[in-house]
Enzyme design. Structure first.
Site: not given
Length: 162
Positions: A69, A122, A134
């Protein structure tokens, strides 16, 4: 003499058209705001080019064959001329805090994960229309609804770095 006059008239009309077109395309937004919108759209456009690229935890910085990420957000923002740290936790310390109701395209959005507990684990990019861009798990880089039950319940914060 007529040719010279005609040439000057065409040149003036052409320049006026270019100036008028530029003014119309920018609307009445201040230059700084127009630049932010352009940069945000550029970030999403760059990221969109990597849809489907596989997710790999701990992917190296600067490569585009696999992302985690934060390597994804770092890579995409760097391509748009903005430097970000490598990890999602470090990225969460940059920029200006933004409330969820005031998210704008290009904002970084942060979430907890099972392994991070209640801390940042994240990061994604707010893409507008309640979507995030993402990479996580199967499918790699993708757009996901921020209203998705998992991401909705793990949302922590957002930062504006543009």
């Amino acid at each position: 003499m007529i040719k010279g006059h005609l040439f000057r008239k065409i040149a003036v009309v052409g320049i006026s058209a270019v100036i008028g077109f530029t003014s119309l395309s920018l609307g009445h937004a201040p230059k700084a705001e127009a630049a932010k919108v352009t940069t945000a759209s550029k970030v999403i456009s760059i990221g969109d080019n990597y849809l489907g690229v596989k997710y790999k935890l701990g992917a190296k910085s600067g490569i585009s064959t696999a992302f985690d990420c934060s390597s994804f957000t770092q890579y995409v923002f760097k391509k748009a001329g903005i430097s970000l740290p490598r990890t999602s936790a470090a990225q969460a310390k940059k920029g200006k805090a933004v409330s969820r109701k005031n998210l704008k395209k290009g904002d970084l959005v942060f979430f907890s994960t099972p392994s991070s507990g209640k801390r940042v684990g994240h990061v994604g990019i707010y893409a507008g229309n309640n979507k995030i861009l993402h990479t996580y798990g199967k499918g790699g880089v993708k757009f996901t609804s921020l209203g998705n039950s998992y991401w909705n319940s793990h949302y922590l914060s957002a930062k504006r770095v543009l």
